[in-house]
Design a protein around this motif. Structure first.
Motif, PDB file in Angstrom:
ATOM      1  N   LEU A 234       0.831  -1.205   0.000  1.00  0.00           N
ATOM      2  CA  LEU A 234       0.000   0.000   0.000  1.00  0.00           C
ATOM      3  C   LEU A 234       0.861   1.249   0.000  1.00  0.00           C
ATOM      4  N   ASP A 235       0.393   2.265  -0.705  1.00  0.00           N
ATOM      5  CA  ASP A 235       1.043   3.571  -0.673  1.00  0.00           C
ATOM      6  C   ASP A 235      -0.036   4.630  -0.852  1.00  0.00           C
ATOM      7  N   GLU A 236       0.321   5.884  -0.644  1.00  0.00           N
ATOM      8  CA  GLU A 236      -0.655   6.950  -0.795  1.00  0.00           C
ATOM      9  C   GLU A 236       0.034   8.253  -1.170  1.00  0.00           C
ATOM     10  N   LEU A 237      -0.751   9.170  -1.724  1.00  0.00           N
ATOM     11  CA  LEU A 237      -0.258  10.521  -1.978  1.00  0.00           C
ATOM     12  C   LEU A 237      -0.364  11.323  -0.694  1.00  0.00           C
ATOM     13  N   SER A 238       0.306  12.456  -0.665  1.00  0.00           N
ATOM     14  CA  SER A 238       0.350  13.263   0.553  1.00  0.00           C
ATOM     15  C   SER A 238      -1.050  13.726   0.963  1.00  0.00           C
ATOM     16  N   THR A 239      -1.293  13.737   2.263  1.00  0.00           N
ATOM     17  CA  THR A 239      -2.548  14.264   2.792  1.00  0.00           C
ATOM     18  C   THR A 239      -2.420  15.730   3.176  1.00  0.00           C
ATOM     19  N   ARG A 240      -1.203  16.248   3.191  1.00  0.00           N
ATOM     20  CA  ARG A 240      -0.958  17.607   3.676  1.00  0.00           C
ATOM     21  C   ARG A 240      -0.726  18.627   2.569  1.00  0.00           C
ATOM     22  N   LYS A 241      -0.449  18.154   1.351  1.00  0.00           N
ATOM     23  CA  LYS A 241      -0.159  19.092   0.264  1.00  0.00           C
ATOM     24  C   LYS A 241      -0.563  18.464  -1.059  1.00  0.00           C
ATOM     25  N   ASP A 242      -0.621  19.279  -2.115  1.00  0.00           N
ATOM     26  CA  ASP A 242      -0.891  18.771  -3.454  1.00  0.00           C
ATOM     27  C   ASP A 242       0.231  17.812  -3.842  1.00  0.00           C
ATOM     28  N   ASP A 243      -0.153  16.729  -4.499  1.00  0.00           N
ATOM     29  CA  ASP A 243       0.846  15.704  -4.783  1.00  0.00           C
ATOM     30  C   ASP A 243       0.444  14.936  -6.044  1.00  0.00           C
ATOM     31  N   LYS A 244       1.414  14.329  -6.695  1.00  0.00           N
ATOM     32  CA  LYS A 244       1.145  13.475  -7.853  1.00  0.00           C
ATOM     33  C   LYS A 244       2.278  12.481  -7.996  1.00  0.00           C
ATOM     34  N   THR A 245       1.989  11.366  -8.660  1.00  0.00           N
ATOM     35  CA  THR A 245       3.028  10.355  -8.878  1.00  0.00           C
ATOM     36  C   THR A 245       2.680   9.515 -10.099  1.00  0.00           C
ATOM     37  N   ASP A 246       3.707   8.956 -10.720  1.00  0.00           N
ATOM     38  CA  ASP A 246       3.560   8.030 -11.838  1.00  0.00           C
ATOM     39  C   ASP A 246       4.206   6.705 -11.439  1.00  0.00           C
ATOM     40  N   ILE A 247       3.487   5.616 -11.638  1.00  0.00           N
ATOM     41  CA  ILE A 247       4.009   4.292 -11.320  1.00  0.00           C
ATOM     42  C   ILE A 247       4.206   3.527 -12.628  1.00  0.00           C
ATOM     43  N   THR A 248       5.430   3.118 -12.892  1.00  0.00           N
ATOM     44  CA  THR A 248       5.717   2.435 -14.158  1.00  0.00           C
ATOM     45  C   THR A 248       6.177   0.990 -13.970  1.00  0.00           C
ATOM     46  N   ASP A 249       6.600   0.635 -12.756  1.00  0.00           N
ATOM     47  CA  ASP A 249       7.196  -0.686 -12.550  1.00  0.00           C
ATOM     48  C   ASP A 249       6.273  -1.680 -11.848  1.00  0.00           C
ATOM     49  N   LYS A 250       5.070  -1.244 -11.476  1.00  0.00           N
ATOM     50  CA  LYS A 250       4.143  -2.118 -10.766  1.00  0.00           C
ATOM     51  C   LYS A 250       2.732  -1.959 -11.325  1.00  0.00           C
ATOM     52  N   LYS A 251       1.946  -3.038 -11.267  1.00  0.00           N
ATOM     53  CA  LYS A 251       0.528  -2.956 -11.581  1.00  0.00           C
ATOM     54  C   LYS A 251      -0.250  -2.643 -10.299  1.00  0.00           C
ATOM     55  N   MET A 252      -1.332  -1.898 -10.457  1.00  0.00           N
ATOM     56  CA  MET A 252      -2.144  -1.543  -9.310  1.00  0.00           C
ATOM     57  C   MET A 252      -3.380  -2.445  -9.226  1.00  0.00           C
ATOM     58  N   GLN A 253      -3.590  -3.041  -8.059  1.00  0.00           N
ATOM     59  CA  GLN A 253      -4.804  -3.826  -7.827  1.00  0.00           C
ATOM     60  C   GLN A 253      -6.007  -2.906  -7.721  1.00  0.00           C
ATOM     61  N   TRP A 254      -5.817  -1.793  -7.009  1.00  0.00           N
ATOM     62  CA  TRP A 254      -6.898  -0.805  -6.906  1.00  0.00           C
ATOM     63  C   TRP A 254      -6.354   0.573  -6.597  1.00  0.00           C
ATOM     64  N   VAL A 255      -7.176   1.560  -6.922  1.00  0.00           N
ATOM     65  CA  VAL A 255      -6.895   2.969  -6.601  1.00  0.00           C
ATOM     66  C   VAL A 255      -8.111   3.506  -5.864  1.00  0.00           C
ATOM     67  N   SER A 256      -7.867   4.144  -4.731  1.00  0.00           N
ATOM     68  CA  SER A 256      -8.955   4.623  -3.882  1.00  0.00           C
ATOM     69  C   SER A 256      -8.914   6.136  -3.747  1.00  0.00           C
ATOM     70  N   PHE A 257     -10.055   6.782  -4.026  1.00  0.00           N
ATOM     71  CA  PHE A 257     -10.236   8.193  -3.704  1.00  0.00           C
ATOM     72  C   PHE A 257     -10.869   8.232  -2.312  1.00  0.00           C
ATOM     73  N   GLN A 258     -10.031   8.386  -1.315  1.00  0.00           N
ATOM     74  CA  GLN A 258     -10.478   8.236   0.062  1.00  0.00           C
ATOM     75  C   GLN A 258     -10.709   9.569   0.738  1.00  0.00           C
ATOM     76  N   ALA A 259     -11.933   9.772   1.217  1.00  0.00           N
ATOM     77  CA  ALA A 259     -12.223  10.894   2.107  1.00  0.00           C
ATOM     78  C   ALA A 259     -12.025  10.390   3.532  1.00  0.00           C
ATOM     79  N   HIS A 260     -12.374  11.223   4.507  1.00  0.00           N
ATOM     80  CA  HIS A 260     -12.111  10.848   5.900  1.00  0.00           C
ATOM     81  C   HIS A 260     -12.805   9.535   6.269  1.00  0.00           C
TER      82      HIS A 260
END
Length: 603
Positions: A234-260
């Motif tokens: 599991l990993d996540e983008l920052s909760t404290r600031k604007d953030d972005k990332t690109d993943i090229t070496d792994k497949k994602m099982q799921w992506v979650s837009f998580q609110a509180h």
């Protein structure tokens, strides 16, 4: 406790700094293109949209392009409903336009809609001929009208994007009678020669999560994009600031837009390829917490379809775990071993008590009581060690008067000799407290993430998952714009505990007063934290105070003094010392030898 208080204080910026930083990050995100210049634009009303479509001019050139006939239409909605969710599908893009959770409400008791409006997008990026096509901007045709699925049944609705009478893309949405899962199967028919690289599709998904909780700033702290790869990491983008990332070496099982407390998750059994994810905060938008987006590829199944699965529901540990795919991992419970304590010990005990009562104030009380009973041997040992140090204090004062305070190294050596003769461990009072610290930190992360507390009232506290308000006032640095009564009571209980602890330990000088700084730090740092967390700290302080009071009645200082004197009379047995004591003695010996060596060099 002092370390914990200082850590909390320094981790928590004041509201003014947060707003300034948020505005700066928003401007930076607009500059980088992460946010549009008018991200908070008011979505058009359905009537306005229909009127706009009715007056739309038809471009004959556009109609001749691939899927050109789908560029013109009127947005309509089809509702797909079961016992737990209401999904509204839009003919514009064939996408999920909004999701309502039927059995939950917002903090002000309004229908809980995760997202809706023009802020939300879901589409495929296709290449047909020389044209780049985004299905989010094309009009689909529904195969049926509204559908309500009964408890033991299942149903589906198909949204079709036509290229020709025999060539099209179907979005098949399937729903069972209960639950939070919505299955989506993308099925292209007769398009292998039309669409480039038809063995995979590129998905663009973006949502603006609506404000659901009382405090938008706190809600934003717990809102971000979480993702799990096919290796179950599991990993996540920052909760404290604007953030972005690109993943090229792994497949994602799921992506979650998580609110509180709620989330929308997109799942693939085969895994998504090369995801590019981003999260931004528009501080000018008071209706949404954050804007989240992902672009990723999905390979075709053997049957020629692209199956996916949505989860739209609460971030409740047991519910997420029952969905499979390790969805429960997105509930952050702190660093290891704190997370292990919460998952293995605290949460099962909490759930056990919830079987007997729905009053979560009583459940927190019972949980705290059990915890204090389990830790009572450590509390007793800590008190006994501090009592021994208090009894030894007159002798330590005599040593200080004899040696003087100028030679700190020699003074510490003499103290160590006294401890050794008396059979007293100077760290005996601290170690039990240090052992308990992981539990204190585990609870600090556990309560803000605990879905079960959401909307639960106790005494004057209307919602244990957020702060209670004793009084509101203009924003004050460090405190905020309100004062929490539960936080005030917790602070008072900490002061009482500190006072009593000083009496037990016999603390003097600066050490006597430094403990009183911690409650002041707590007051500012925890004022905006959940009332349930402050309630737990209040109970823990009062129970510890009660334990120590009972132990004090059981422990006789005269007997302790007599035992110490007996220990001092025993012949000293030379034994190999190890660990901390050996290191301390060696360090003192080296410090004592250093001045002598310097004096020899000078001569």
């Amino acid at each position: 406790m002092i370390i914990m208080g200082a850590s909390i204080y320094f981790m928590k910026p004041n509201d003014t700094d947060l707003k300034k930083e948020a505005i700066r990050m928003h401007a930076d995100s607009v500059k980088k293109g992460l946010l549009p210049k008018s991200a908070a634009a008011i979505p058009a009303k359905p009537a306005d949209t229909a009127k706009k479509a009715a007056t739309q001019k038809v471009d004959s050139t556009l109609l001749k392009t691939p899927f050109g006939v789908a560029t013109v239409g009127t947005e309509k909605f089809v509702t797909l409903e079961n016992g737990d969710i209401v999904v509204k599908l839009s003919t514009l893009g064939g996408k999920v336009a909004s999701v309502e959770l039927k059995n939950y409400k917002t903090y002000n008791k309004k229908p809980l809609i995760l997202f809706d409006g023009d802020h939300n997008h879901f589409g495929l990026n296709l290449v047909a001929g020389a044209s780049s096509i985004n299905t989010d901007k094309l009009y689909f045709t529904p195969a049926a009208g509204d559908l309500k699925v009964a408890a033991k049944d299942s149903g589906s609705v198909t949204m079709r994007l036509s290229y020709s009478a025999t060539q099209y893309i179907d979005y098949i949405y399937s729903l069972t009678g209960t639950g939070f899962k919505l299955r989506l199967t993308v099925k292209p028919v007769g398009l292998d020669q039309v669409i480039g690289n038809s063995n995979s599709i590129n998905i663009n998904w973006a949502e603006s999560m609506r404000k659901q909780e009382m405090d938008l700033e706190q809600e934003r702290i717990y809102t971000s994009v979480y993702y799990l790869n096919t290796d179950h990491d599991l990993d996540e983008l920052s909760t404290r600031k604007d953030d972005k990332t690109d993943i090229t070496d792994k497949k994602m099982q799921w992506v979650s837009f998580q609110a509180h407390f709620f989330s929308g998750v997109l799942i693939s059994d085969k895994g998504f390829e090369k995801p590019s994810m981003a999260v931004t905060t528009d501080v000018t938008d008071s209706l949404h917490s954050k804007q989240m987006s992902v672009s990723m590829g999905l390979p075709k199944n053997a049957d020629g379809t692209f199956p996916m699965l949505f989860y739209f529901g609460p971030n409740k540990y047991d519910i997420l775990k029952n969905q499979g795919y390790d969805l429960q991992k997105q509930i952050y419970m702190g660093w290891a071993p704190f997370a292990l304590i919460n998952r293995v010990a605290v949460l099962p005990v909490f759930n056990f008590f919830s079987k007997f009562t729905a009053n979560y104030g009583l459940i927190i009380f019972a949980l705290t009581l059990i915890l204090k009973l389990v830790l009572s041997p450590l509390t007793y040992k800590s008190y006994l060690s501090m009592a021994k140090m208090r009894v030894l204090k007159p002798e330590m004062d005599e040593i200080k008067a004899k040696v003087g305070e100028d030679n700190a190294t020699l003074l510490q050596q003499e103290y160590l000799k006294l401890y050794k003769k008396a059979g007293v461990n100077p760290l005996g009072g601290c170690l039990p407290l240090l052992i308990q610290m992981p539990i204190v930190f585990a609870f600090f992360r556990f309560f803000p993430s605990l879905f079960e507390l959401r909307g639960q009232s106790f005494l004057w506290m209307h919602d244990l998952s957020t702060y209670d308000i004793l009084i509101k006032f203009p924003t004050i640095p460090f405190i905020g714009n309100h004062l929490s009564l539960m936080c005030v009571l917790m602070t008072i209980s900490t002061l009482i505990y500190t006072y009593f602890n000083n009496q037990v330990s016999g603390a003097t000088g600066q050490m006597k007063y430094i403990g009183y700084i911690t409650p002041v730090i707590f007051l500012g740092a925890l004022n905006s934290y959940p009332a349930g967390l402050n309630y737990y700290y209040f109970l823990a302080n009062m129970m510890t105070f009660s334990q120590q009071y009972i132990i004090r009645l059981m422990v006789d200082d005269k007997k302790i003094h007599a035992q110490i004197q007996e220990n001092k009379k025993k012949p000293e047995v030379k034994k190999k010392t190890g660990g901390f004591q050996a290191k301390m003695e060696e360090m003192m010996r080296q410090k004592q030898q250093l001045p002598a060596a310097n004096n020899t060099k000078k001569k």
